[in-house]
Design a protein around this motif. Structure first.
Motif, mmCIF file in Angstrom:
data_model
loop_
_atom_site.group_PDB
_atom_site.id
_atom_site.type_symbol
_atom_site.label_atom_id
_atom_site.label_comp_id
_atom_site.label_asym_id
_atom_site.label_seq_id
_atom_site.Cartn_x
_atom_site.Cartn_y
_atom_site.Cartn_z
ATOM 1 N N PRO A 74 0.756 -1.217 0.071
ATOM 2 C CA PRO A 74 -0.113 -0.179 0.057
ATOM 3 C C PRO A 74 0.779 1.274 0.163
ATOM 4 O O PRO A 74 0.335 2.406 -0.201
ATOM 5 C CB PRO A 74 -0.611 0.022 1.197
ATOM 6 C CG PRO A 74 -0.126 -0.975 2.143
ATOM 7 C CD PRO A 74 0.485 -1.989 1.320
ATOM 8 N N LEU A 75 2.237 1.040 0.248
ATOM 9 C CA LEU A 75 2.973 2.293 0.354
ATOM 10 C C LEU A 75 3.472 2.773 -0.998
ATOM 11 O O LEU A 75 4.293 3.510 -1.125
ATOM 12 C CB LEU A 75 4.030 2.033 1.317
ATOM 13 C CG LEU A 75 3.886 2.171 2.787
ATOM 14 C CD1 LEU A 75 3.178 0.910 3.633
ATOM 15 C CD2 LEU A 75 5.065 2.691 3.600
ATOM 16 N N LEU A 76 3.358 1.868 -2.013
ATOM 17 C CA LEU A 76 3.880 2.140 -3.384
ATOM 18 C C LEU A 76 3.640 3.498 -3.875
ATOM 19 O O LEU A 76 4.524 4.207 -4.583
ATOM 20 C CB LEU A 76 3.521 1.130 -4.468
ATOM 21 C CG LEU A 76 4.323 -0.236 -4.254
ATOM 22 C CD1 LEU A 76 4.008 -1.227 -5.196
ATOM 23 C CD2 LEU A 76 5.794 -0.243 -4.127
ATOM 24 N N THR A 113 10.488 2.242 15.405
ATOM 25 C CA THR A 113 9.405 1.806 16.186
ATOM 26 C C THR A 113 8.066 2.336 15.337
ATOM 27 O O THR A 113 7.645 3.572 15.516
ATOM 28 C CB THR A 113 9.060 2.570 17.717
ATOM 29 O OG1 THR A 113 10.429 2.134 18.416
ATOM 30 C CG2 THR A 113 8.026 1.840 18.406
ATOM 31 N N LYS A 114 7.515 1.596 14.796
ATOM 32 C CA LYS A 114 6.379 1.801 13.925
ATOM 33 C C LYS A 114 5.151 0.893 13.876
ATOM 34 O O LYS A 114 5.292 -0.297 14.317
ATOM 35 C CB LYS A 114 6.819 1.811 12.405
ATOM 36 C CG LYS A 114 7.905 2.799 12.110
ATOM 37 C CD LYS A 114 7.616 4.267 12.588
ATOM 38 C CE LYS A 114 8.727 5.180 12.054
ATOM 39 N NZ LYS A 114 8.424 6.577 12.526
ATOM 40 N N HIS A 115 4.090 1.363 13.590
ATOM 41 C CA HIS A 115 2.849 0.513 13.494
ATOM 42 C C HIS A 115 2.825 -0.443 12.482
ATOM 43 O O HIS A 115 3.676 -0.113 11.456
ATOM 44 C CB HIS A 115 1.489 1.130 13.709
ATOM 45 C CG HIS A 115 1.405 1.861 15.216
ATOM 46 N ND1 HIS A 115 1.173 1.292 16.297
ATOM 47 C CD2 HIS A 115 1.444 3.259 15.270
ATOM 48 C CE1 HIS A 115 1.048 2.144 17.186
ATOM 49 N NE2 HIS A 115 1.426 3.300 16.744
ATOM 50 N N ARG A 232 15.092 6.670 -2.782
ATOM 51 C CA ARG A 232 13.615 7.055 -2.185
ATOM 52 C C ARG A 232 13.447 7.983 -1.282
ATOM 53 O O ARG A 232 14.231 7.819 -0.141
ATOM 54 C CB ARG A 232 12.854 5.566 -1.922
ATOM 55 C CG ARG A 232 12.458 4.609 -3.098
ATOM 56 C CD ARG A 232 12.045 3.312 -2.709
ATOM 57 N NE ARG A 232 11.667 2.299 -3.652
ATOM 58 C CZ ARG A 232 11.225 1.324 -3.516
ATOM 59 N NH1 ARG A 232 10.671 0.764 -2.378
ATOM 60 N NH2 ARG A 232 10.995 0.364 -4.737
ATOM 61 N N ASN A 233 12.594 8.734 -1.159
ATOM 62 C CA ASN A 233 12.158 9.716 -0.134
ATOM 63 C C ASN A 233 11.844 8.934 1.118
ATOM 64 O O ASN A 233 10.555 8.839 1.159
ATOM 65 C CB ASN A 233 11.409 10.898 -0.614
ATOM 66 C CG ASN A 233 11.373 12.018 0.116
ATOM 67 O OD1 ASN A 233 11.587 11.736 1.403
ATOM 68 N ND2 ASN A 233 11.130 13.220 -0.397
ATOM 69 N N PHE A 234 12.804 8.711 1.919
ATOM 70 C CA PHE A 234 12.398 7.998 3.338
ATOM 71 C C PHE A 234 11.346 8.709 4.192
ATOM 72 O O PHE A 234 10.341 8.233 4.732
ATOM 73 C CB PHE A 234 13.361 7.811 4.050
ATOM 74 C CG PHE A 234 13.350 6.999 5.087
ATOM 75 C CD1 PHE A 234 13.025 5.665 5.295
ATOM 76 C CD2 PHE A 234 13.097 7.592 6.619
ATOM 77 C CE1 PHE A 234 12.626 4.859 6.313
ATOM 78 C CE2 PHE A 234 12.956 7.064 7.770
ATOM 79 C CZ PHE A 234 12.783 5.798 7.790
ATOM 80 N N ASP A 235 11.478 10.322 4.019
ATOM 81 C CA ASP A 235 10.529 10.882 4.686
ATOM 82 C C ASP A 235 9.078 10.739 4.296
ATOM 83 O O ASP A 235 8.068 10.794 5.293
ATOM 84 C CB ASP A 235 11.040 12.432 4.881
ATOM 85 C CG ASP A 235 12.249 12.690 5.296
ATOM 86 O OD1 ASP A 235 12.673 12.019 6.105
ATOM 87 O OD2 ASP A 235 12.673 13.954 4.969
ATOM 88 N N LYS A 236 8.707 10.330 3.243
ATOM 89 C CA LYS A 236 7.663 10.215 2.485
ATOM 90 C C LYS A 236 6.839 8.878 2.973
ATOM 91 O O LYS A 236 5.700 8.896 3.429
ATOM 92 C CB LYS A 236 7.602 10.371 0.866
ATOM 93 C CG LYS A 236 7.763 11.848 0.498
ATOM 94 C CD LYS A 236 6.610 12.506 0.824
ATOM 95 C CE LYS A 236 6.798 13.947 -0.009
ATOM 96 N NZ LYS A 236 5.642 14.963 0.447
ATOM 97 N N ILE A 237 7.916 8.090 3.059
ATOM 98 C CA ILE A 237 7.456 6.621 3.579
ATOM 99 C C ILE A 237 7.087 6.662 4.970
ATOM 100 O O ILE A 237 6.190 6.151 5.299
ATOM 101 C CB ILE A 237 8.617 5.788 3.312
ATOM 102 C CG1 ILE A 237 8.578 5.584 1.636
ATOM 103 C CG2 ILE A 237 8.484 4.317 3.896
ATOM 104 C CD1 ILE A 237 9.888 4.780 1.321
ATOM 105 N N GLU A 239 6.301 9.265 6.648
ATOM 106 C CA GLU A 239 5.143 10.152 6.952
ATOM 107 C C GLU A 239 3.944 9.237 6.677
ATOM 108 O O GLU A 239 2.741 9.127 7.213
ATOM 109 C CB GLU A 239 5.208 11.134 5.924
ATOM 110 C CG GLU A 239 4.031 12.215 5.977
ATOM 111 C CD GLU A 239 3.896 13.265 5.096
ATOM 112 O OE1 GLU A 239 2.966 13.498 4.091
ATOM 113 O OE2 GLU A 239 4.816 13.931 5.045
ATOM 114 N N TRP A 240 3.741 8.403 5.618
ATOM 115 C CA TRP A 240 2.773 7.660 5.263
ATOM 116 C C TRP A 240 2.332 6.708 6.511
ATOM 117 O O TRP A 240 1.320 6.334 6.785
ATOM 118 C CB TRP A 240 3.149 6.597 3.944
ATOM 119 C CG TRP A 240 1.913 5.924 3.546
ATOM 120 C CD1 TRP A 240 1.181 6.435 2.152
ATOM 121 C CD2 TRP A 240 1.245 4.798 3.930
ATOM 122 N NE1 TRP A 240 -0.148 5.444 2.207
ATOM 123 C CE2 TRP A 240 0.210 4.611 3.243
ATOM 124 C CE3 TRP A 240 1.648 3.738 4.867
ATOM 125 C CZ2 TRP A 240 -0.686 3.271 3.200
ATOM 126 C CZ3 TRP A 240 0.779 2.726 5.035
ATOM 127 C CH2 TRP A 240 -0.310 2.383 4.278
#
Length: 248
Positions: A74-76, A113-115, A232-237, A239-240
């Motif tokens: 879903p992150l693509l 630490t992410k959901h 890849r823009n890690f900040d965007k990933i 943020e998602w």
């Protein structure tokens, strides 16, 4: 009556004295040429618009290539690219590099630490799994899909595990960090799992960017580890996942 009509619709002579028939003969072709030019311009504009549309929607672009070259996630749609030089000399500094400090531990914890996310039932086959593989479902109040962790955050967790383990071995933690609170054998198994995980992903991605050799310095040359990459823009990933996670 016929004579009246003839008088009303008779052609007037031109101001320069030309016969009316000559004026009509000269004006007619110019009108036809003007309309032909307009029609040709409209056709050309339409073709250019079509070509631009086809180039933007049919030709390859970053998003299409990303979806073609990766398994479903879903992150693509959140993936964006940019070019940059790494800042990675031996003496470079960053919040993630160096002796353990409260600020550094906090930065690493925030990074890893992410959901979790929900993987819809109809997408599980694209990940080479089926219902028979007994994958864990999300809670029923969330949906019907499966629990999924995002791989990059697992990989960063493993990198952090190696970082912490090396500093524990160097005696730089007053107390064992929670991730290394198991037995010595279990800790070693976890570390070996992480080493293998990173080996697999490094070989899977196989970065083929050239590392150049810079002349100068004490030994006359050194590798230029500030390599140029398309990332890849890690900040965007991040943020998602921080905004759209679905599974606590």
């Amino acid at each position: 009556m016929d004579q009246l009509h003839e008088q009303q619709y008779a052609l007037l002579p031109s101001e320069n004295g030309d016969e009316p028939s000559k004026v009509v003969e000269e004006v007619g072709p110019r009108v036809r040429e003007s309309w032909s030019f307009r029609i040709a311009s409209l056709i050309l504009f339409g073709l250019l618009t079509l070509l631009i549309f086809l180039a933007q929607n049919i030709g390859p672009n970053d998003k299409k290539c990303t979806k073609q070259l990766n398994l479903w996630s879903p992150l693509l749609d959140s993936v964006e690219y940019y070019e940059t030089d790494f800042g990675n000399e031996f003496n470079s500094t960053s919040i993630y590099r160096g002796l353990p400090t409260p600020e550094r531990e906090e930065a690493w914890n925030k990074l890893v630490t992410k959901h979790a996310i929900e993987v819809p039932v109809d997408k599980i086959h694209g990940l080479n799994r089926t219902e028979a593989d007994m994958m864990k479902h999300v809670p029923s109040d969330i949906g019907t899909g499966y629990i999924g962790l995002v791989e990059v955050f697992h990989q960063l967790h493993c990198l952090n595990m190696l970082r912490v383990y090396t500093w524990v071995q160097a005696g730089k933690y007053p107390n064992p960090p929670p991730m290394l609170a198991m037995s010595e054998v279990q800790n070693r198994m976890h570390v070996d799992h992480c080493i293998e995980s990173l080996r697999l992903v490094f070989q899977c991605w196989s970065d083929v960017t050239p590392v150049l050799i810079k002349l100068g310095g004490p030994v006359g040359r050194k590798a230029d580890f500030n390599t140029h990459h398309k990332c890849r823009n890690f900040d965007k990933i991040e943020e998602w996942i921080d905004e759209k996670w679905t599974v606590p």
